[in-house]
Design a protein around this motif. Structure first.
Motif, PDB file in Angstrom:
ATOM      1  N   ALA A   1      19.951  74.557  -9.777  1.00  0.00           N
ATOM      2  CA  ALA A   1      19.502  75.996  -9.367  1.00  0.00           C
ATOM      3  C   ALA A   1      19.462  75.964  -8.001  1.00  0.00           C
ATOM      4  N   ASP A   2      19.902  76.972  -7.597  1.00  0.00           N
ATOM      5  CA  ASP A   2      19.931  77.388  -5.837  1.00  0.00           C
ATOM      6  C   ASP A   2      18.809  78.188  -5.416  1.00  0.00           C
ATOM      7  N   ILE A   3      18.019  78.815  -6.516  1.00  0.00           N
ATOM      8  CA  ILE A   3      16.826  79.589  -6.077  1.00  0.00           C
ATOM      9  C   ILE A   3      15.889  79.008  -7.071  1.00  0.00           C
ATOM     10  N   ILE A   4      14.805  78.780  -6.092  1.00  0.00           N
ATOM     11  CA  ILE A   4      13.659  78.026  -6.778  1.00  0.00           C
ATOM     12  C   ILE A   4      12.320  78.764  -6.036  1.00  0.00           C
ATOM     13  N   LEU A   5      11.475  79.612  -6.813  1.00  0.00           N
ATOM     14  CA  LEU A   5      10.659  80.279  -6.255  1.00  0.00           C
ATOM     15  C   LEU A   5       9.131  80.350  -6.759  1.00  0.00           C
ATOM     16  N   PRO A   6       8.065  80.451  -6.253  1.00  0.00           N
ATOM     17  CA  PRO A   6       6.942  80.477  -6.898  1.00  0.00           C
ATOM     18  C   PRO A   6       6.727  81.917  -7.704  1.00  0.00           C
ATOM     19  N   LEU A   7       6.013  81.798  -8.755  1.00  0.00           N
ATOM     20  CA  LEU A   7       6.101  82.949  -9.596  1.00  0.00           C
ATOM     21  C   LEU A   7       4.646  82.908 -10.374  1.00  0.00           C
ATOM     22  N   ASP A   8       3.424  83.464 -10.102  1.00  0.00           N
ATOM     23  CA  ASP A   8       2.140  83.825 -10.979  1.00  0.00           C
ATOM     24  C   ASP A   8       2.533  85.332 -11.379  1.00  0.00           C
ATOM     25  N   VAL A   9       2.687  85.677 -12.454  1.00  0.00           N
ATOM     26  CA  VAL A   9       3.103  86.876 -12.854  1.00  0.00           C
ATOM     27  C   VAL A   9       1.970  87.962 -12.560  1.00  0.00           C
ATOM     28  N   SER A  10       0.854  87.538 -12.431  1.00  0.00           N
ATOM     29  CA  SER A  10      -0.245  88.540 -11.989  1.00  0.00           C
ATOM     30  C   SER A  10      -0.182  88.856 -10.469  1.00  0.00           C
ATOM     31  N   ARG A  11       0.860  88.407  -9.841  1.00  0.00           N
ATOM     32  CA  ARG A  11       1.004  88.746  -8.443  1.00  0.00           C
ATOM     33  C   ARG A  11       2.212  89.624  -8.336  1.00  0.00           C
ATOM     34  N   ALA A  12       2.014  90.825  -7.933  1.00  0.00           N
ATOM     35  CA  ALA A  12       3.187  91.848  -7.961  1.00  0.00           C
ATOM     36  C   ALA A  12       4.220  91.350  -6.640  1.00  0.00           C
ATOM     37  N   ASP A  13       3.630  90.779  -5.592  1.00  0.00           N
ATOM     38  CA  ASP A  13       4.357  90.509  -4.583  1.00  0.00           C
ATOM     39  C   ASP A  13       5.220  89.214  -4.817  1.00  0.00           C
ATOM     40  N   GLN A  14       4.772  88.158  -5.517  1.00  0.00           N
ATOM     41  CA  GLN A  14       5.670  87.278  -5.919  1.00  0.00           C
ATOM     42  C   GLN A  14       6.886  87.500  -6.979  1.00  0.00           C
ATOM     43  N   MET A  15       6.568  88.530  -7.628  1.00  0.00           N
ATOM     44  CA  MET A  15       7.394  89.220  -8.572  1.00  0.00           C
ATOM     45  C   MET A  15       8.567  90.031  -7.847  1.00  0.00           C
ATOM     46  N   ASP A  16       8.228  90.735  -7.012  1.00  0.00           N
ATOM     47  CA  ASP A  16       9.192  91.477  -6.107  1.00  0.00           C
ATOM     48  C   ASP A  16       9.988  90.505  -5.224  1.00  0.00           C
ATOM     49  N   ALA A  17       9.500  89.403  -4.644  1.00  0.00           N
ATOM     50  CA  ALA A  17      10.056  88.478  -3.739  1.00  0.00           C
ATOM     51  C   ALA A  17      11.101  87.907  -4.627  1.00  0.00           C
ATOM     52  N   LEU A  18      10.921  87.402  -5.773  1.00  0.00           N
ATOM     53  CA  LEU A  18      11.886  86.708  -6.631  1.00  0.00           C
ATOM     54  C   LEU A  18      13.120  87.830  -6.994  1.00  0.00           C
ATOM     55  N   PHE A  19      13.039  89.054  -7.201  1.00  0.00           N
ATOM     56  CA  PHE A  19      14.047  89.777  -7.481  1.00  0.00           C
ATOM     57  C   PHE A  19      14.562  90.215  -6.288  1.00  0.00           C
TER      58      PHE A  19
ATOM     59  N   MET B   1      27.942  83.685 -15.211  1.00  0.00           N
ATOM     60  CA  MET B   1      26.773  84.100 -15.650  1.00  0.00           C
ATOM     61  C   MET B   1      25.609  83.778 -14.731  1.00  0.00           C
ATOM     62  N   HIS B   2      24.800  84.593 -14.420  1.00  0.00           N
ATOM     63  CA  HIS B   2      23.585  84.720 -13.670  1.00  0.00           C
ATOM     64  C   HIS B   2      22.475  84.732 -14.113  1.00  0.00           C
ATOM     65  N   GLY B   3      21.175  84.041 -14.277  1.00  0.00           N
ATOM     66  CA  GLY B   3      20.114  84.204 -14.818  1.00  0.00           C
ATOM     67  C   GLY B   3      18.909  83.589 -14.104  1.00  0.00           C
ATOM     68  N   VAL B   4      17.891  84.152 -14.708  1.00  0.00           N
ATOM     69  CA  VAL B   4      16.556  83.846 -14.062  1.00  0.00           C
ATOM     70  C   VAL B   4      15.787  83.423 -15.270  1.00  0.00           C
ATOM     71  N   ILE B   5      14.984  82.261 -15.009  1.00  0.00           N
ATOM     72  CA  ILE B   5      14.182  81.519 -16.111  1.00  0.00           C
ATOM     73  C   ILE B   5      12.610  81.592 -15.769  1.00  0.00           C
TER      74      ILE B   5
ATOM     75  N   GLY C   1      27.668  76.996 -18.132  1.00  0.00           N
ATOM     76  CA  GLY C   1      28.330  77.441 -16.699  1.00  0.00           C
ATOM     77  C   GLY C   1      27.344  78.332 -15.852  1.00  0.00           C
ATOM     78  N   ALA C   2      25.911  78.654 -16.630  1.00  0.00           N
ATOM     79  CA  ALA C   2      25.259  79.617 -15.806  1.00  0.00           C
ATOM     80  C   ALA C   2      24.653  79.169 -14.558  1.00  0.00           C
ATOM     81  N   THR C   3      24.577  80.055 -13.574  1.00  0.00           N
ATOM     82  CA  THR C   3      23.861  79.984 -12.581  1.00  0.00           C
ATOM     83  C   THR C   3      22.502  80.265 -12.516  1.00  0.00           C
ATOM     84  N   LEU C   4      21.466  79.381 -12.251  1.00  0.00           N
ATOM     85  CA  LEU C   4      20.172  79.543 -12.599  1.00  0.00           C
ATOM     86  C   LEU C   4      19.133  79.671 -11.179  1.00  0.00           C
ATOM     87  N   ALA C   5      18.356  80.859 -11.609  1.00  0.00           N
ATOM     88  CA  ALA C   5      17.186  81.031 -10.557  1.00  0.00           C
ATOM     89  C   ALA C   5      15.899  80.549 -11.600  1.00  0.00           C
ATOM     90  N   LEU C   6      15.163  79.614 -10.911  1.00  0.00           N
ATOM     91  CA  LEU C   6      13.892  78.985 -11.643  1.00  0.00           C
ATOM     92  C   LEU C   6      12.703  79.448 -10.961  1.00  0.00           C
TER      93      LEU C   6
END
Length: 248
Positions: free
Chosen positions: A51-69, A1-5, A26-31
């Motif tokens: 967690a093997d993905i940890i990235l900055p995210l300010d939800v007012s920034r579309a570029d950071q949202m796109d980079a996360l996904f 199970m893969h998820g984003v928090i 057992g979930a694999t997490l991106a934070l």
């Protein structure tokens, strides 16, 4: 199970209780973390749940949202769940009367706390090709007037309504969307509310179970709602508040 928090700030965050419970399943997490100032608080927690993905995210920034996904798509190829655990209002609007709230403050609170769920769901949908689950965090002040909750009451009401519409629209893709309404928990975000200590004391005294919920208990319920065990639950606001909401 893969998820984003989304919304982990420190070890008092609701998102942290959820991350721990999901990792135990057992979930694999991106934070994500808000900014460089938050990273020292989040990075050790991310390491402890592997967690093997940890990235900055300010939800007012579309570029950071796109980079996360984009990174989730590249590394995972799919997404099973998304946890949305963020809320914000400018202090002067949050601690004042709703009738005195500024147009700018109201719009910012609604954008970050509510519309961000829509933007995140839109990006998650293509990765949930085999279905999935989306969960957001709410509070009883969305439906009843809670002294000191102020502007966040109307915002959380909008969030819960948004959740129901998303559940209806994404249901044909077997994507479930729910809200978890918690009792008062002493998080960094909650500390900005006026009279919050009094609210916690009242909840502990009046709730049928006569105790406050913890981030661990919130995490256990979140893990259930995001799992296949809740595969027929969607469009619901589920309470984990020691029964406080039944008092009216």
């Amino acid at each position: 199970m893969h998820g984003v928090i989304i919304g982990l700030a420190n070890d008092q965050s609701l998102a942290w209780g959820c991350a721990q419970a999901l990792r135990r399943q057992g979930a694999t997490l991106a934070l994500t973390y808000l900014n460089d100032r938050a990273l020292p608080h989040v990075e050790p927690l991310a390491q402890s749940v592997e967690a093997d993905i940890i990235l900055p995210l300010d939800v007012s920034r579309a570029d950071q949202m796109d980079a996360l996904f984009d990174e989730v798509a590249r590394r995972r190829g799919k997404l099973d769940f998304l946890l949305h655990s963020i809320a914000f209002a400018p202090k002067e609007d949050l601690q004042g009367r709703v009738v005195d709230s500024s147009p700018e403050g109201f719009a910012m609170a609604m954008d970050i706390s509510c519309h961000s769920l829509i933007r995140l769901a839109r990006l998650a949908e293509p990765l949930m090709r085999e279905g999935g689950s989306i969960l957001t965090m709410s509070f009883y002040g969305s439906e009843k007037v809670v002294p000191g909750y102020g502007l966040m009451g109307p915002v959380k009401a909008a969030l819960e309504s948004t959740m129901r519409y998303l559940a209806a629209e994404l249901g044909p893709q077997h994507i479930r969307v729910n809200a978890l309404s918690t009792g008062p928990v002493k998080t960094r975000a909650a500390s900005g509310l006026s009279h919050f200590d009094a609210l916690m004391e009242r909840a502990a005294q009046d709730a049928p179970l006569h105790q406050l919920v913890t981030i661990e208990q919130v995490g256990e319920m979140a893990a259930f709602l995001l799992s296949d065990q809740a595969r027929y639950v969607t469009g619901q606001t589920i309470y984990v508040d020691s029964g406080y909401n039944i008092l009216g």
